[in-house]
Design a protein around this motif. Structure first.
Motif, short mmCIF file in Angstrom:
data_model
loop_
_atom_site.label_atom_id
_atom_site.label_comp_id
_atom_site.label_asym_id
_atom_site.label_seq_id
_atom_site.Cartn_x
_atom_site.Cartn_y
_atom_site.Cartn_z
N THR A 67 -1.94 11.44 -1.16
CA THR A 67 -1.94 12.90 -1.04
C THR A 67 -0.96 13.34 0.05
O THR A 67 -0.19 14.30 -0.14
CB THR A 67 -3.34 13.42 -0.70
OG1 THR A 67 -4.25 13.01 -1.72
CG2 THR A 67 -3.36 14.93 -0.59
N GLN B 284 -7.83 14.07 8.16
CA GLN B 284 -7.39 12.79 7.63
C GLN B 284 -7.19 12.94 6.12
O GLN B 284 -7.94 13.65 5.45
CB GLN B 284 -8.42 11.69 7.92
CG GLN B 284 -8.61 11.43 9.41
CD GLN B 284 -9.53 10.24 9.67
OE1 GLN B 284 -9.89 9.51 8.76
NE2 GLN B 284 -9.88 10.04 10.93
N THR B 285 -6.17 12.26 5.60
CA THR B 285 -5.78 12.48 4.22
C THR B 285 -5.40 11.16 3.57
O THR B 285 -4.71 10.34 4.19
CB THR B 285 -4.55 13.43 4.15
OG1 THR B 285 -4.81 14.58 4.96
CG2 THR B 285 -4.27 13.86 2.74
N PRO B 286 -5.81 10.92 2.31
CA PRO B 286 -5.32 9.72 1.61
C PRO B 286 -3.80 9.69 1.62
O PRO B 286 -3.13 10.72 1.48
CB PRO B 286 -5.87 9.91 0.19
CG PRO B 286 -7.10 10.75 0.37
CD PRO B 286 -6.79 11.67 1.50
N GLU C 72 0.84 -1.21 0.00
CA GLU C 72 0.00 0.00 0.00
C GLU C 72 0.87 1.26 0.00
O GLU C 72 0.58 2.24 -0.69
CB GLU C 72 -0.92 0.00 1.22
CG GLU C 72 -2.02 -1.05 1.19
CD GLU C 72 -3.16 -0.68 0.25
OE1 GLU C 72 -3.15 0.45 -0.28
OE2 GLU C 72 -4.04 -1.52 0.03
N GLU D 178 -13.22 3.41 0.61
CA GLU D 178 -13.36 4.33 -0.53
C GLU D 178 -12.03 4.91 -0.97
O GLU D 178 -11.76 5.03 -2.18
CB GLU D 178 -14.30 5.47 -0.13
CG GLU D 178 -14.53 6.49 -1.24
CD GLU D 178 -15.48 7.59 -0.83
OE1 GLU D 178 -15.66 8.54 -1.61
OE2 GLU D 178 -16.05 7.51 0.28
N HIS D 179 -11.16 5.27 -0.01
CA HIS D 179 -9.93 5.98 -0.35
C HIS D 179 -8.68 5.11 -0.23
O HIS D 179 -7.58 5.58 -0.49
CB HIS D 179 -9.77 7.21 0.54
CG HIS D 179 -10.87 8.21 0.40
ND1 HIS D 179 -11.91 8.29 1.32
CD2 HIS D 179 -11.12 9.13 -0.56
CE1 HIS D 179 -12.74 9.25 0.94
NE2 HIS D 179 -12.30 9.78 -0.18
N GLY D 180 -8.81 3.85 0.16
CA GLY D 180 -7.64 3.01 0.33
C GLY D 180 -6.89 3.37 1.59
O GLY D 180 -7.49 3.62 2.64
N ALA E 224 1.03 4.09 -2.87
CA ALA E 224 0.79 5.50 -2.56
C ALA E 224 1.96 6.36 -3.01
O ALA E 224 1.78 7.47 -3.54
CB ALA E 224 0.55 5.67 -1.06
N ASP F 15 -9.28 2.46 4.21
CA ASP F 15 -10.63 2.97 4.01
C ASP F 15 -11.19 2.37 2.73
O ASP F 15 -10.50 2.34 1.70
CB ASP F 15 -10.59 4.51 3.91
CG ASP F 15 -11.97 5.11 3.74
OD1 ASP F 15 -12.42 5.22 2.59
OD2 ASP F 15 -12.60 5.46 4.76
N THR G 123 -4.46 8.83 9.16
CA THR G 123 -5.51 9.26 10.09
C THR G 123 -4.99 10.21 11.16
O THR G 123 -5.64 11.20 11.50
CB THR G 123 -6.16 8.04 10.76
OG1 THR G 123 -5.12 7.24 11.35
CG2 THR G 123 -6.90 7.20 9.74
N VAL H 294 -5.23 5.54 4.30
CA VAL H 294 -5.47 6.91 4.72
C VAL H 294 -4.58 7.23 5.92
O VAL H 294 -4.44 6.41 6.84
CB VAL H 294 -6.96 7.12 5.10
CG1 VAL H 294 -7.18 8.50 5.69
CG2 VAL H 294 -7.84 6.90 3.89
#
Length: 350
Positions: A155, A150-152, A37, A128-130, A41, A126, A134, A132
């Protein structure tokens, strides 16, 4: 595999050097998935990402090594799910830094002891966003650090790669729910805001101390004026009386000062019998050849010797004398009030 103990007492299992390849790839499935992951990212954030990259001479190994396409920087992304001490994480980070490789530690655990003591972030998956981030970002507002959004993970890493977000050793307090981490991820402008806030706080503290000194000085002047009006003596008589009173105080304090210094330092001090101009006409106190303190300096002479007196202990005979001296010294000057309560006895009053 064989059992090992780290330098900081952490027990773990390690593979024998040169052993055949392990079918479990030397890690849990959870750890391997988190590495994948993080690599995904990092690539989505515009970096080249490789798994299991070893440093020079094998002194360290990055779970994921993110490299800028132009090769300007390299950042190790560490997926840390197994127990590790705070000092071990700091040591490993410093080892990578010595090879010009930054390190960011990631975990989904709630409270690992190293979180926030090295550049790090909590992450979660997550739907929806994979992946994240937190617990990672923080912002400075109203005089304290507060939790950011909280941000993907892609990002979050892109902001780090482009220096829109930096790791910062905070100095101001935090506001819940942000934890009291030493290192926070934040925008450079928030770092500047904290610096400006702390500078303003120091200026306000300095003004308060100056106002307190001014107030003490005014009280001393008022007391002196009251004495002149009360006794009706001319300036010459007052001056001579003041000198005589000073000499009496200095003589009376020699024994209490000696006892105080010996009790405090364990050394036998030497107290000069002659007042010295460089010590504002106080009696200098020495430990060996080094000045340690001054007995009853003259307040009006202190400004000329303020810097020389700053590291010394000033001994006085009353709180009133302390106020008079403090009005002329630096704000952090140590002043000890001693009084003779019997033969050879001394009592510290502040």
């Amino acid at each position: 595999m064989y059992a090992k103990t780290s330098h900081h007492g952490l027990h773990f299992f390690a593979h024998v050097p040169g052993a055949p390849h392990c079918t479990l790839a030397e890690e849990t499935v959870h750890h391997h998935l988190l590495k994948l992951e993080l690599a995904t990212a990092a690539r989505a954030a515009g970096a080249h990402a490789e798994l299991e990259v070893r440093g020079p001479a094998g002194t360290w190994r990055a779970d994921v090594l993110a490299t800028y396409p132009t090769g300007d920087w390299q950042i190790a992304l560490e997926a840390q799910l197994s127990p590790i001490t705070r000092q071990d994480s700091i040591t490993r980070t410093e080892l990578m830094n010595s090879n010009s490789v930054s390190a960011i530690w990631f975990t989904d655990r709630e409270r690992p002891p190293w979180l926030g003591h090295v550049p790090s972030a909590r992450v979660s998956l997550d739907g929806e966003h994979g992946l994240v981030a937190t617990d990672a970002l923080a912002r400075f507002t109203k005089g304290s650090w507060q939790s950011g959004p909280q941000t993907p993970a892609a990002t979050f890493l892109k902001w780090i790669f482009t220096e829109q977000v930096v790791a910062h050793h905070r100095r101001a307090p935090v506001t819940a729910p942000l934890r009291e981490w030493h290192t926070v991820w934040t925008a450079p402008r928030y770092v500047q805001d904290e610096a400006a806030h702390l500078a303003q706080a120091r200026r306000q503290l300095r003004k308060r101390r100056e106002a307190e000194q001014q107030s003490r000085a005014e009280r001393v002047r008022a007391a002196q004026e009251h004495d002149r009006q009360r006794f009706g003596a001319d300036r010459s008589d007052i001056h001579q009386a003041a000198i005589a009173a000073l000499m009496r105080r200095q003589a009376a304090l020699e024994k209490p000062v000696y006892d105080f210094v010996r009790r405090t330092t364990g050394a036998d001090p030497f107290i000069d019998d002659d007042p010295a101009a460089e010590f504002a006409m106080g009696l200098p106190v020495y430990i060996g050849q080094r000045p340690y303190g001054v007995v009853c300096p003259v307040a009006s002479r202190i400004p000329a010797s303020r810097a020389a007196l700053a590291p010394l202990v000033i001994f006085v005979a009353s709180r009133r004398e302390k106020d008079r001296i403090a009005a002329q010294t630096q704000a952090d000057q140590r002043i000890v009030v001693l009084s003779a309560t019997g033969p050879g006895a001394a009592q510290s009053l502040g």
